[in-house]
Scaffold this active site. Structure first.
Site, mmCIF file in Angstrom:
data_model
loop_
_atom_site.group_PDB
_atom_site.id
_atom_site.type_symbol
_atom_site.label_atom_id
_atom_site.label_comp_id
_atom_site.label_asym_id
_atom_site.label_seq_id
_atom_site.Cartn_x
_atom_site.Cartn_y
_atom_site.Cartn_z
ATOM 1 N N ILE A 28 -5.706 -7.919 5.971
ATOM 2 C CA ILE A 28 -5.997 -9.355 6.129
ATOM 3 C C ILE A 28 -4.661 -10.119 6.152
ATOM 4 C CG2 ILE A 28 -7.227 -11.349 5.186
ATOM 5 C CD1 ILE A 28 -8.893 -9.444 3.486
ATOM 6 N N LYS B 261 -1.557 -8.604 -7.145
ATOM 7 C CA LYS B 261 -1.796 -9.314 -5.882
ATOM 8 C C LYS B 261 -1.974 -10.807 -6.142
ATOM 9 C CE LYS B 261 -3.799 -5.131 -3.917
ATOM 10 N NZ LYS B 261 -5.026 -4.326 -3.845
ATOM 11 N N THR C 22 -0.438 8.171 3.845
ATOM 12 C CA THR C 22 -1.529 7.544 4.597
ATOM 13 C C THR C 22 -1.024 6.334 5.381
ATOM 14 O OG1 THR C 22 -2.859 8.153 2.698
ATOM 15 C CG2 THR C 22 -3.863 6.656 4.265
ATOM 16 N N GLY D 187 -10.443 7.449 -0.850
ATOM 17 C CA GLY D 187 -8.995 7.228 -0.704
ATOM 18 C C GLY D 187 -8.503 5.820 -0.942
HETATM 19 N N1 HSE Z 1 -6.328 0.502 -4.857
HETATM 20 C C1 HSE Z 1 -6.267 -0.625 -3.987
HETATM 21 C C2 HSE Z 1 -7.681 -1.161 -3.808
HETATM 22 C C3 HSE Z 1 -5.676 -0.216 -2.660
HETATM 23 O O1 HSE Z 1 -8.644 -0.520 -4.253
HETATM 24 O O2 HSE Z 1 -7.839 -2.243 -3.267
HETATM 25 C C4 HSE Z 1 -5.131 -1.358 -1.849
HETATM 26 O O3 HSE Z 1 -4.107 -2.061 -2.491
#
Ligand code: HSE
Length: 432
Positions: free
Chosen positions: A136, A205, A13, A187
């Site tokens: 972002i 993160k 993707t 997705g």
């Molecule tokens: N699985 C992650 C989310 C995708 O839902 O934010 C982006 O890192």
């Protein structure tokens, strides 16, 4: 000027999005960097697979060395995911003097400092803007935009899947399983959505954000994590009734020299800027000593949004190439890591408690809180369908985590408490 050669690891993707942005925005990119960008080789698992992007079959290979050793590849873009194998490819690419751009938060959260070190030793760039909050530009916002300020707090909705689930559960009353399946179909859930719903994706993160925001090496193991799987319809209803919105929030806070980093379901006042971030959208609220409140909002996943962040990193690499300063932009952390003890972490808390419906129950509960110096800001008490039980919902004033944990222990030991049904942190009520 000659063109810049790009090798891509992965054509899923995000990889397809990268190919499209490089092709569709070629004029703008050329204007910024002064030369064309050419994709030279792409690592794929299956060469004959049908794809939603047009790519010459000659560009595809199943041999990673054809990408990371390609003489005309200047920059390797890693969008294949995974940790150990991917780490070895990235390290090999850097040893071959290729700059590296990645979207891989799992890898950066665990091996970021090792990769940075090798990158600077080889005078190569290593950028990962897309690893946090997709489209972002938050990492550049922190490192460049707010470079002159002292960041004291970061609060992030950095996982789209859980934000989507909580939004649909609380606005439409949809059941958890149904909304999770919808997020998977759309997705943005990870291949194994456990890392979304248990908070691990957000924790990775937050480790990256806290490391950059506080200029301190924050490891994934420094982040305390609680996911959303325990949240019930009752919790969401009480939150609403008390004027709060439930979100999975990553909190990184610095007081003095010490920091705390966590991911947990949190109640925010409805008027807090993060409360209106709905569905799969992400946002990062940043408080700086001088700037005050700022918030960065946008899509946290998706092919083209994530690809814009990756190609912006590519542009940064190319600008560095023109100036001859590759490998010099990563500044090593300024401070030694110093984590808060539980006695240094302060917050308000929401609790939902089932107590025996008898004279003196409430007084006993109050005594447990007051013996730790903790008072109530809001209280609701309602009878339950179960005979002899009542439900008490309280929001406390600020308490230390240490006191709060002791209170929870005393509540479970108390003979008037049937069960502490749920407990959540409450944030954003006037104090940053
Ligand atoms: N699985 C992650 C989310 C995708 O839902 O934010 C982006 O890192």
């Amino acid at each position: 000027m000659k063109s810049i050669g790009v090798g891509i690891l992965g054509l899923g993707t995000v990889g397809s999005g990268v190919v499209k942005i490089i092709k569709n925005h070629q004029d703008k990119l050329m204007h910024q960097v002064g030369c064309p960008i050419e994709v030279k080789k792409i690592l794929v698992k299956n060469i004959t697979k049908e794809r939603d992007v047009e790519v010459s079959p000659n560009l595809l290979t199943t041999d990673v060395n054809e990408v990371i050793e390609h003489p005309e590849v200047d920059v390797v873009i890693e969008v294949m995911g995974g940790i150990e194998e991917t780490r070895s490819y990235i390290l090999a690419a850097l040893r071959n003097k290729k700059h590296v751009v990645t979207a891989n938060k799992d890898l950066v959260a665990v091996y970021g400092s090792e990769i940075h070190k090798l990158a600077s030793e080889n005078r190569c760039d290593f950028y990962y803007e897309a690893s946090v909050a997709g489209g972002i530009p938050i990492l550049r916002g922190l490192v460049d935009g707010l470079s002159s300020d002292k960041i004291t707090k970061l609060m992030g909705i950095v996982n789209g899947t859980t934000n989507f689930i909580l939004t649909k559960m609380s606005k439409n009353g949809s059941p958890y399983e149904e909304v999770l399946a919808e997020a998977q179909a759309l997705g943005f859930a990870e291949a194994d959505p456990t890392s979304d719903v248990e908070g691990l994706d957000a924790a990775r993160k937050m480790a990256i954000l806290a490391t950059l925001g506080f200029s301190m090496n924050i490891d994934l193991s420094d982040v305390t994590v609680k996911g959303i799987t325990q949240i019930t319809e009752e919790d969401l209803n009480y939150s609403k009734r008390l004027g709060y919105t439930m979100k999975l929030i990553g909190i990184a806070q610095q007081d003095g020299e010490k920091v705390e980093v966590s991911v947990q379901p949190t109640l925010l006042p409805d008027e807090h800027p993060l409360s209106s971030v709905n569905d799969e959208y992400n946002a990062v609220y940043v408080f700086g000593e001088a700037v005050g409140e700022t918030m960065f909002y946008g899509p946290g996943a998706g092919s083209l949004p994530t690809a814009t962040a990756i190609v912006s990193d590519l542009v940064a690499v190319m600008k560095n190439m023109r100036l001859g300063v590759n490998g010099q932009s990563s500044i090593s952390p300024q401070y030694e890591k110093s984590l808060k003890e539980h006695s240094d972490i302060f917050s308000k808390y929401f609790l939902r408690i089932h107590v025996k419906d008898q004279v003196g129950s409430f007084a006993k509960i109050t005594t447990i809180f007051s013996s730790h110096g903790v008072s109530f800001e809001k209280i609701l008490q309602l009878p339950l369908k179960e005979k002899d039980l009542a439900e008490i919902v309280v929001v406390t004033h600020r308490a230390s985590l240490q006191d709060y944990e002791e209170i929870l222990q005393h509540l479970s030991d108390s003979d008037v408490v049937a069960q502490v049904k749920s407990s959540y942190r409450v944030e954003g009520d006037g104090v940053q």
